[in-house]
Design a protein around this motif. Structure first.
Motif, short mmCIF file in Angstrom:
data_model
loop_
_atom_site.label_atom_id
_atom_site.label_comp_id
_atom_site.label_asym_id
_atom_site.label_seq_id
_atom_site.Cartn_x
_atom_site.Cartn_y
_atom_site.Cartn_z
N PHE A 11 -6.89 0.16 -20.04
CA PHE A 11 -6.91 -1.15 -19.38
C PHE A 11 -5.59 -1.96 -19.72
CE2 PHE A 11 -7.86 -5.91 -19.38
CZ PHE A 11 -8.04 -6.03 -18.06
N PHE A 17 -0.25 -9.67 -10.92
CA PHE A 17 0.91 -10.06 -10.32
C PHE A 17 1.39 -11.51 -11.01
CE2 PHE A 17 3.39 -12.43 -7.14
CZ PHE A 17 4.33 -11.36 -7.07
N MET B 1 -26.75 2.49 -17.94
CA MET B 1 -25.88 1.46 -17.74
C MET B 1 -25.24 1.98 -16.40
SD MET B 1 -22.96 -0.33 -19.79
CE MET B 1 -21.75 0.70 -19.18
N GLU B 8 -12.36 -5.14 -13.71
CA GLU B 8 -11.39 -5.92 -13.74
C GLU B 8 -9.82 -5.28 -13.54
OE1 GLU B 8 -10.83 -8.92 -17.09
OE2 GLU B 8 -8.86 -9.31 -16.03
N MET B 9 -9.78 -4.07 -13.89
CA MET B 9 -8.51 -3.44 -13.82
C MET B 9 -8.24 -3.11 -12.46
SD MET B 9 -7.92 0.26 -15.08
CE MET B 9 -9.02 1.23 -13.97
N ARG B 12 -6.81 -6.32 -10.92
CA ARG B 12 -5.44 -6.60 -11.22
C ARG B 12 -4.73 -5.88 -10.46
NH1 ARG B 12 -4.25 -8.23 -17.35
NH2 ARG B 12 -5.92 -9.84 -17.54
N ARG B 13 -4.86 -4.69 -10.41
CA ARG B 13 -4.02 -3.63 -9.51
C ARG B 13 -3.73 -4.15 -8.13
NH1 ARG B 13 -6.21 2.38 -11.53
NH2 ARG B 13 -5.05 2.28 -13.49
N SER B 15 -4.09 -7.04 -7.07
CA SER B 15 -3.18 -8.34 -6.81
C SER B 15 -1.82 -8.16 -7.13
CB SER B 15 -3.62 -9.40 -8.18
OG SER B 15 -2.78 -9.32 -9.06
N ARG B 16 -1.47 -7.11 -7.95
CA ARG B 16 -0.19 -6.46 -8.10
C ARG B 16 0.41 -5.79 -6.89
NH1 ARG B 16 -0.42 -2.92 -13.21
NH2 ARG B 16 -0.55 -1.12 -11.84
N GLY B 19 0.89 -8.49 -4.09
CA GLY B 19 2.16 -9.33 -4.32
C GLY B 19 3.21 -8.61 -4.17
N VAL B 20 3.44 -7.30 -4.53
CA VAL B 20 4.75 -6.65 -4.22
C VAL B 20 4.83 -6.32 -2.72
CG1 VAL B 20 5.84 -4.38 -4.57
CG2 VAL B 20 4.58 -5.51 -6.49
N LEU B 23 6.07 -9.64 -1.30
CA LEU B 23 7.40 -9.92 -1.62
C LEU B 23 8.35 -9.10 -0.66
CD1 LEU B 23 7.69 -10.38 -5.44
CD2 LEU B 23 7.97 -11.97 -3.71
N PHE B 27 11.23 -10.46 1.83
CA PHE B 27 12.49 -9.99 1.72
C PHE B 27 13.08 -9.42 3.09
CE2 PHE B 27 15.78 -7.06 -0.03
CZ PHE B 27 16.68 -8.03 -0.65
N LEU B 30 13.77 -12.51 5.01
CA LEU B 30 14.81 -13.37 4.41
C LEU B 30 16.13 -12.57 4.96
CD1 LEU B 30 15.74 -15.84 2.91
CD2 LEU B 30 15.58 -14.10 0.77
N VAL B 31 16.34 -11.40 4.67
CA VAL B 31 17.48 -10.56 5.13
C VAL B 31 17.67 -10.73 6.64
CG1 VAL B 31 18.59 -8.43 5.27
CG2 VAL B 31 17.40 -9.09 3.05
#
Lengths: 312, 53
Positions: A11, A17, B1, B8-9, B12-13, B15-16, B19-20, B23, B27, B30-31
């Protein structure tokens, strides 16, 4: 063999981000965007809105990149100080190597793109600003001299000059007056913070003025720099970027700021501790408003001037 | 279980990556906008080699 115990390690380094964005010090970026925009609008030449927007964006990315490099370098002391312990690297969300890579990559990208969108002088100034903040301030001055924030404050003062150069392609006295305004404002702002964030800088062994010269001396320094700042800030009203709105704003704010600095100088540590550093904290808050309203007034004068009003 | 389908990992991945991706798309836009703004401005000149053709 995979087991539960391997989960936390897997983790680690899985930053979201938002964690990467936090590396770029968004609050500092807000100030950079605002002051660079004011510098650009206050310049006598108009700028194509797309070129202006792109240029401000690249200046902000450059500032964010230098913030990431600062966080990479300062991760060890950020870990110690309460104020910075939750930053992405000390909290374990982002790996130091990632911060370094992001900082270097975004520095290169922002400078290159600013050269393309605006001009080489603006790009050169941005490159120098990143170098100044990451290397001169973070790596050298911050841990070696109590004048760290006095000289290092120059890095935060460059954005309005870059904004001006984006519009005009050259520098002028007015651009350097805006530079001087931020440059002279930085020491009282940070020394007030150092007075009430008592143990942070001591614990991290950062040679702030409060640590090396004592708190009484820091109070004297705040007053001295504030007097110089007041002269500069009010004097700017009588240049081509000033006007009646700026003068009115400057007179009111500088009277309040000078009174705050005088109150800080007049009291001792026992009085400060008794009221939980109320005067120092309110001076710090006022300093944020002070800079915002001064640049807001310069922007108001520029916008009015473009519609035939404003100025003298 | 019971294993959770989404850790959550993973969020997070996601969102990353989102986001990229956004972006990069921004970009590109914008160019493109910057290029249009530059070539339609009054002081734009074609490189000498292009004008000789």
């Amino acid at each position: 063999m995979t087991d539960i115990s391997s989960q936390p390690q897997a983790f680690e380094g899985e930053a979201s981000f938002g964690d990467y964005f936090a590396l770029m010090k968004p609050r500092v970026m807000q100030l950079v965007v605002f002051t660079a925009l004011v510098g650009m609008l206050a310049a006598p030449n108009g700028v194509n809105p797309v070129v202006g927007f792109a240029s401000i964006l690249f200046i902000a990315i450059g500032a964010g990149a230098s913030g990431a490099l600062n966080m990479w370098w300062d991760a060890d002391i950020d870990h110690i100080m309460k104020r910075t312990a939750n930053r992405p690297i000390p909290s374990g969300k982002v790996q130091p190597g990632e911060a370094l890579s992001i900082g270097v990559a975004l520095s290169g990208l922002s400078v290159m793109m600013l050269a393309l969108s605006a001009n080489l002088l603006a790009a050169g100034l941005l490159a120098f600003t990143i170098f100044f903040y990451a290397v001169i301030y973070s790596m050298w001055l911050k841990r070696s001299t109590p004048q760290n924030i006095v000289i290092g404050g120059a890095a935060g003062a460059f954005p309005p000059v870059i904004g001006w150069v984006v519009a005009t392609g050259s520098m002028s006295v007015e651009a350097w007056l805006m530079f001087a305004l931020i440059f002279m404002w930085t020491p009282p702002h940070f020394w007030a913070l150092a007075l009430f964030m008592k143990s942070d800088y001591d614990d991290a062994k950062v040679p702030m003025l409060t640590v090396t010269h004592g708190r009484k001396s820091t109070r004297k320094h705040i007053l001295a720099y504030t007097v110089l700042l007041v002269i500069l800030a009010v004097g700017t009203a009588f240049t081509s970027i000033g006007g009646l709105i700026y003068l009115t704003t400057a007179v009111i704010l500088n009277v309040l700021f000078l009174k705050g600095a005088f109150d800080i100088w007049r009291r001792d540590e026992a009085q400060a501790e008794a009221d939980g550093y109320a005067v120092e904290k309110s001076f710090f808050k006022l300093s944020l408003l002070y800079l915002f309203l001064h640049f807001g007034a310069i922007m108001a004068e520029a916008l009015l001037r473009s519609s035939g009003y404003g100025g003298w | 279980m019971a294993l959770k389908a989404e850790h959550e990992m993973h969020s997070r991945r996601r969102s990353r990556n989102t986001g990229v991706g956004l972006l990069l798309a921004a970009f590109v836009v914008l160019v493109l906008a910057l290029t249009v703004a530059k070539v339609t401005s009054g002081d734009f000149e074609l490189p000498r080699a292009e004008t000789l053709k």
